[in-house]
Motif scaffolding. Structure first.
Motif, mmCIF file in Angstrom:
data_model
loop_
_atom_site.group_PDB
_atom_site.id
_atom_site.type_symbol
_atom_site.label_atom_id
_atom_site.label_comp_id
_atom_site.label_asym_id
_atom_site.label_seq_id
_atom_site.Cartn_x
_atom_site.Cartn_y
_atom_site.Cartn_z
ATOM 1 N N MET A 38 0.839 -1.205 0.000
ATOM 2 C CA MET A 38 0.000 0.000 0.000
ATOM 3 C C MET A 38 0.871 1.251 0.000
ATOM 4 S SD MET A 38 -2.916 -0.772 2.789
ATOM 5 C CE MET A 38 -3.977 -2.160 2.733
ATOM 6 N N LEU A 39 1.969 1.207 0.773
ATOM 7 C CA LEU A 39 2.817 2.391 0.923
ATOM 8 C C LEU A 39 3.504 2.789 -0.383
ATOM 9 C CD1 LEU A 39 4.514 1.841 4.413
ATOM 10 C CD2 LEU A 39 2.715 3.455 3.807
ATOM 11 N N LYS A 40 3.691 1.808 -1.259
ATOM 12 C CA LYS A 40 4.401 2.127 -2.500
ATOM 13 C C LYS A 40 3.617 3.109 -3.362
ATOM 14 C CE LYS A 40 3.015 -1.559 -5.605
ATOM 15 N NZ LYS A 40 3.074 -3.014 -5.615
ATOM 16 N N HIS A 41 2.305 3.185 -3.118
ATOM 17 C CA HIS A 41 1.519 4.170 -3.861
ATOM 18 C C HIS A 41 1.830 5.586 -3.380
ATOM 19 C CE1 HIS A 41 -0.653 1.055 -5.878
ATOM 20 N NE2 HIS A 41 -0.937 0.480 -4.733
ATOM 21 N N ILE A 42 2.307 5.703 -2.119
ATOM 22 C CA ILE A 42 2.662 7.011 -1.588
ATOM 23 C C ILE A 42 4.064 7.396 -2.052
ATOM 24 C CG2 ILE A 42 3.013 8.355 0.526
ATOM 25 C CD1 ILE A 42 1.090 6.352 1.901
ATOM 26 N N TRP A 43 4.986 6.460 -1.887
ATOM 27 C CA TRP A 43 6.368 6.714 -2.308
ATOM 28 C C TRP A 43 6.987 5.377 -2.712
ATOM 29 C CZ3 TRP A 43 11.411 7.212 0.754
ATOM 30 C CH2 TRP A 43 12.382 7.884 -0.006
ATOM 31 N N PRO A 44 7.245 5.154 -4.003
ATOM 32 C CA PRO A 44 7.632 3.827 -4.480
ATOM 33 C C PRO A 44 8.737 3.120 -3.665
ATOM 34 C CG PRO A 44 7.277 5.278 -6.328
ATOM 35 C CD PRO A 44 7.114 6.121 -5.090
ATOM 36 N N PRO A 45 9.786 3.818 -3.210
ATOM 37 C CA PRO A 45 10.830 3.068 -2.485
ATOM 38 C C PRO A 45 10.303 2.356 -1.228
ATOM 39 C CG PRO A 45 11.644 5.240 -3.080
ATOM 40 C CD PRO A 45 10.204 5.224 -3.437
ATOM 41 N N LEU A 46 9.197 2.843 -0.658
ATOM 42 C CA LEU A 46 8.652 2.202 0.538
ATOM 43 C C LEU A 46 8.134 0.792 0.244
ATOM 44 C CD1 LEU A 46 6.666 5.094 2.257
ATOM 45 C CD2 LEU A 46 8.837 4.101 2.957
ATOM 46 N N GLY A 47 7.884 0.522 -1.033
ATOM 47 C CA GLY A 47 7.335 -0.782 -1.390
ATOM 48 C C GLY A 47 8.383 -1.847 -1.650
ATOM 49 N N GLU A 48 9.652 -1.501 -1.567
ATOM 50 C CA GLU A 48 10.693 -2.501 -1.870
ATOM 51 C C GLU A 48 10.883 -3.445 -0.690
ATOM 52 O OE1 GLU A 48 14.188 -0.430 -3.165
ATOM 53 O OE2 GLU A 48 13.040 0.564 -4.737
ATOM 54 N N THR A 49 10.404 -4.686 -0.874
ATOM 55 C CA THR A 49 10.437 -5.626 0.247
ATOM 56 C C THR A 49 11.859 -6.056 0.592
ATOM 57 O OG1 THR A 49 9.962 -7.338 -1.350
ATOM 58 C CG2 THR A 49 8.131 -6.555 -0.012
ATOM 59 N N SER A 50 12.808 -5.898 -0.358
ATOM 60 C CA SER A 50 14.168 -6.327 -0.045
ATOM 61 C C SER A 50 14.975 -5.194 0.591
ATOM 62 C CB SER A 50 14.860 -6.820 -1.317
ATOM 63 O OG SER A 50 14.778 -5.821 -2.301
#
Lengths: 692, 73
Positions: free
Chosen positions: A495-507
């Motif tokens: 969900m957070l990656k929609h706010i700021w893409p780097p937050l969505g990087e699970t690695s």
């Protein structure tokens, strides 16, 4: 069909036996009733429902097609998509769906007496839970193994997809908090329990290192090693309890809550192979083994059920949780009757392993029937206790009284005689300091299991059996807790990656730590409040969990109903429509009462106002006044959550009904997202040989 | 195939005995034989590539297994 009359005879016998057993349970009003009647009634109901109802659904409603290739065959990659022997898939699926829920919920619901819970577990599973699991598995199998959230988006539109996503995340948070609370209550001031549970962590790490570095992938060896160590840990906890180190493991609720939160954070951020995966292997073996052992023990021992069929608490004044038998027995027992969470498994790993569509019946419907049977065993384990003892263990100090003398007086006054001596002897037998006000269900289940095990398998090692049961419960509660925190982290990052893409990087380390921190804070908040609540916390959190789990069931059944409509099965739409209607009535009524009831024991807002008034008037004792502002805020927050849950459910139902009406009028709707037909090339012989 | 004889007596040639069948079932259920199955799958599907070693395979399998919901309440 030849001999058709003769082949039906055993089924007639099963129906008669089931009716007789069930009649016996329902009409019995004596001192006690033998648990074998429960086992007999349950097994007959499952057999009949499986043989006739599930077969009818598969043939007429779903039209399972044996000639159609499954996603496992079409996308076989030797890994997650893999046609697998059906018994293996059954084992995986059952291990995945069966958690602590069907043990805890029925234990708590026994405050109403054994009858309401038993009827709901049997009827709810065969008409609701099993149907949901099977139909969702079918839908996902026909859609390349897609998840419930994705199916909701494809079939109903973005509103449905969004509701499913939010609902799943919310249920995860409430679930983890309440399970954490159950473990904390089981370990509170119990050095034996705490040290045994603490030892499971280094044991899991040793197993993890063994499976990764010493003998990679040797699961059975490593698990045997770990299980041996776990049994030693049960004994070692007893030794620690007798030694000078006992004070090292003697904690109050707050301290344990912080430890559980720290543990959850560590488990979500550490590499999976180190703690999470090995703990899961151990807990799965322990879970399957103990459940099997309990079934054998109940049949061998045939214990007497001492709880009455109905207690006075059906009127809503129950000490364990507030609320009338309707709707709260249906909320308290979610897992074991119908559990929305299962739809995530049925649309997760399982459909990617099915070698043939016809196996959906056994795996989807059958696994849930088995889980329902686990719930029946929990009913038996809770009701073989003297009712007075059951209430003494499960009633919070804030309700019954803090001193043993007060508590036994209150509980005896309810008509369930119990003495302080009786409780003291029981605590001593179980190797605990006290068993008063050990809320959450785990201790009373452990006492029941210890009684059953020690009597069935000889030996009087009650305290060992008790702590074995505590370890068994804690083991898979912690597995659900760390796996849930991790999944919650992934969902949040998504969900957070929609706010700021780097937050969505699970690695990414930073983003993972941030998301794990947020998830742990969310459930940690509810857990901590639950621990500080003098009324025990479980009375608030468990109904909230039940409502959120039923909400997820409602979403799953809505998706399934929408799909049945679009498949042109309008005349059979009641198969999922009726359970959906029931869940909606139950969830809406329960939420309405939890929000608006003027009884401070039941209604969140009434409780908040009541406490605020007492705080302002200065009538609260100092200890209670200190936590009152937090509790007031929390009650209001819980009310908001209830509103959110019910609104989500109604939004998705209205969306589905709107779509169904458009469809029947021939107007355009999202088309069925079923993938095309491909004939299967797998033969039974290939499957028997491994099918890979 | 590496030897995987159980403690019990092995079945007659060709026909696996009941103990051996239980053992094989347990191995498959627990994922103990997952690497052997992977090698067999790899040999038929991708013979041109070198297979992963035991540890690499195990790491990948654990990661993939724990990236979604696989445990319930």
């Amino acid at each position: 069909m030849k001999n058709s009359a003769l082949s039906k005879l055993p089924w007639v016998a099963i129906a008669l036996l089931g009716a007789w057993a069930f009649g016996n349970i329902a009409t019995h009003r004596g001192e006690s009733i033998n648990a074998i009647w429960f086992v007999a009634a349950a097994v007959c109901v499952y057999l009949l429902a499986f043989r006739f109802y599930s077969a009818w659904i598969c043939a007429r409603v779903l039209s399972l097609d044996e000639t159609r290739a499954t996603p496992a065959e079409r996308f076989n990659n030797g890994r997650d998509f893999l046609p697998t022997n059906r018994w293996i898939v059954f084992g995986h699926h059952f291990a995945a769906i069966a958690g602590p829920g069907p043990l805890v919920g029925p234990t708590l619901a026994m405050q109403f007496g054994y009858l309401p819970g038993t009827i709901w577990i049997l009827a709810g599973s065969v008409l609701g839970g099993c149907v949901q699991d099977m139909v969702i598995m079918f839908c996902s199998t026909r859609r390349d193994g897609r998840s419930l959230g994705k199916m909701a988006r494809d079939e109903l539109g973005p509103v449905g997809g969004w509701a499913a996503l939010v609902g799943t995340l919310m249920i995860m948070i409430i679930l983890i908090a309440v399970l954490g609370l159950v473990v904390v209550n089981a370990m509170k001031h119990s050095p034996w329990g705490t040290s045994t549970v603490a030892l499971t962590i280094p044991i899991a790490i040793i197993v993890g290192l063994y499976m990764r570095s010493i003998r990679p992938g040797r699961v059975l060896e490593a698990s045997a090693l770990g299980l041996g160590m776990l049994l030693v840990a049960v004994w070692a906890g007893g030794a620690i309890d007798q030694s000078e180190f006992r004070s090292w493991f003697d904690f109050d609720g707050q301290a344990l809550a912080w430890m559980i939160i720290a543990y959850g954070f560590a488990a979500a951020t550490l590499p999976v192979w180190l703690l999470l995966a090995p703990r899961d292997y151990l807990s799965t073996f322990l879970k399957l083994g103990t459940i099997f052992l309990l079934a054998v023990a109940i049949i061998v021992l045939a214990p007497e059920v001492k709880m009455p069929a109905l207690t006075r608490f059906v009127d809503g004044n129950g000490p364990i949780f507030a609320g009338n038998v309707f709707p709260f027995v249906f909320i308290t027992i979610a897992c074991g009757a119908i559990s929305g969470f299962h739809s995530l498994i049925s649309s997760g790993t399982t459909p990617k392993l099915l070698a043939n569509e016809r196996e959906i019946r056994m795996i989807g419907y059958g696994s849930m029937a088995l889980e329902s049977f686990v719930a029946i065993m929990a009913v038996i384990a809770a009701t073989v206790l003297e009712p007075g003892v059951y209430f003494a263990i499960n009633t919070a100090a804030g309700v019954a009284g803090a001193l043993p003398a007060d508590a036994v007086k209150t509980i005896t006054g309810w008509g369930f005689p119990v003495t302080a001596e009786q409780m003291a002897t029981l605590a001593q037998e179980m190797g605990e300091k006290t068993l008063f006000a050990r809320t959450g269900g785990a201790p009373s289940l452990a006492v029941g299991m210890a009684n059953i095990f020690s009597k069935s398998f000889g030996g009087s090692m009650l305290s060992i059996w008790y702590h074995f049961a505590i370890m068994f419960e804690a083991m898979f509660i912690l597995t659900t807790l760390d796996a849930g925190t991790r999944v919650g982290r992934f969902m949040l990052q998504d969900m957070l990656k929609h706010i700021w893409p780097p937050l969505g990087e699970t690695s990414s380390m930073g983003s993972s730590i941030l998301a794990s921190f947020l998830i742990c804070s969310a459930w940690g908040y509810f857990l901590y409040i639950g621990v500080t609540d003098p009324a025990g916390g479980v009375n608030i959190l468990w109904p909230l969990f039940g409502i959120s789990n039923q909400l997820l069931a409602g979403i799953a059944l809505t998706v399934a109903t929408g799909i049945l409509v679009k498949m042109g099965r309008l005349r059979y739409v009641w198969v999922t429509g009726l359970p959906l209607a029931w869940i909606t009535v139950v969830t809406t009524t329960a939420s309405f009462q939890k929000i608006f009831s003027t009884d401070p024991k039941l209604g969140f807002l009434a409780a908040a106002s009541d406490m605020a008034a007492k705080l302002a008037a200065g009538t609260l004792p100092a200890a209670k006044a200190a936590v009152a502002p937090t509790l007031i805020f929390n009650q209001r927050l819980d009310a908001v959550l209830c509103i959110l849950f019910v609104s989500l459910l109604w939004i998705i139902i209205i969306d589905m009904v709107r779509m169904s009406i458009r469809f029947t009028q021939g107007r355009s709707v999202h088309p069925l997202s079923e993938s095309g037909y491909t004939p299967t090339r797998l033969t039974p012989a290939m499957l028997a040989a491994g099918g890979h | 195939m590496p030897a995987c004889a159980p403690a019990g007596k092995p079945g007659r040639a060709g026909e696996p005995g009941p103990l051996l069948r239980v053992w094989r079932f347990l191995r498959e259920l627990s994922g103990d034989d997952a690497y052997e199955r992977y090698l067999a799958h790899h040999a038929t599907e991708h013979p041109e590539q070198a297979p992963l070693d035991r540890r690499q395979y195990f790491d990948g399998a654990v990661r993939q297994r724990w990236s979604g919901v696989n445990r319930c309440c």
